[in-house]
Write an enzyme that holds these catalytic residues in place. Sequence first.
Site, PDB file in Angstrom:
ATOM      1  N   ASP A 138       0.820  -1.217   0.000  1.00 48.37           N
ATOM      2  CA  ASP A 138       0.000   0.000   0.000  1.00 48.37           C
ATOM      3  C   ASP A 138       0.853   1.265   0.000  1.00 48.37           C
ATOM      4  O   ASP A 138       0.358   2.360   0.277  1.00 48.37           O
ATOM      5  CB  ASP A 138      -0.954   0.015   1.198  1.00 48.37           C
ATOM      6  CG  ASP A 138      -0.235  -0.035   2.542  1.00 48.37           C
ATOM      7  OD1 ASP A 138       0.984  -0.311   2.544  1.00 48.37           O
ATOM      8  OD2 ASP A 138      -0.884   0.184   3.570  1.00 48.37           O
ATOM      9  N   GLU A 221       9.827  -2.725  13.327  1.00 46.91           N
ATOM     10  CA  GLU A 221      11.056  -2.237  12.695  1.00 46.91           C
ATOM     11  C   GLU A 221      12.190  -2.131  13.710  1.00 46.91           C
ATOM     12  O   GLU A 221      13.319  -2.568  13.454  1.00 46.91           O
ATOM     13  CB  GLU A 221      10.818  -0.852  12.065  1.00 46.91           C
ATOM     14  CG  GLU A 221       9.715  -0.817  11.024  1.00 46.91           C
ATOM     15  CD  GLU A 221       8.373  -0.420  11.588  1.00 46.91           C
ATOM     16  OE1 GLU A 221       7.531   0.103  10.839  1.00 46.91           O
ATOM     17  OE2 GLU A 221       8.164  -0.634  12.801  1.00 46.91           O
TER      18      GLU A 221
END
Length: 282
Positions: A138, A221
């Site tokens: 996306d 992350e």
Amino acid sequence: MYLTIFVATTCVYMVLYQYHMSRQPLATNEVIKPPLYIITPTYRRPEQLAELTRLGYTLKHVPNLLWLVIEDANRTNPLVAHTLDRIGVPYEYLVAPMPEQYKLTKRAKPRGVSNRNRGLDYLRANATEGVLYFADDDNTYDISIFEQMRYTKKVSMWPVGLVTKTGVSSPIIRDGKLEGYYDGWIGGRKYPVDMAGFAVSVKFLHERPQAKMPFKPGYEEDGFLRSLAPLDNAEIELLADECREILTWHTQTKKNPAALALNQTRYGHTNLAFIEKMLVRP
């Protein structure tokens, strides 16, 4: 007579063409660029095929690339496989369902973690060189960032636009050195960066056999980059003109409701019956 003229003219052109080709220098060996491994987690939703199509045709402009499309499911989806075949980018289509304990939680779910870890497992088993990058379906990507990241020696970073209230998530660079991170939510993270803002050398990954992404929403992350330790800030390569450009954006597609079921009595023998099969419903 005309046939004789035609044949003679053709022979002259062939002789001239062969002479021209004989004058051309021999092609030098083309330099093979380091491979890129693009890991894209995906899951069943109305926007799935549209987003994979958009990303796929971006990746089609990038040479020497393998696209690892990994679905949060127990089995592959023929519609996704058909879409990947049509796009024509070299790919592997794998599955990696989210563990049940995380599916059942009422808290934020660690989406995409099992997919990305499955991609890391694939690379450990099948790749020895090149660079890996987590590219969500996306997002929006300027293809120049792919050419920059493919020469990453350990870890490289760059800004990502349209992230949180700051509008951008980026390393902070002062006098050419990494000083810190700019992000709308730091949250005690050592590496407050967006998933689209870093790449990792496959060789460096092999040197960190325990490296993986944690099932911890908001810290995926950070947890992965921490697992690559030891990693000094001076070893992080700063791309996108030393982080002065935005070449990736966390755009996100508007969520769409599931399509209504087709009235088979009224439309069963029309083209809509074929289109109905292409609609992805949760």
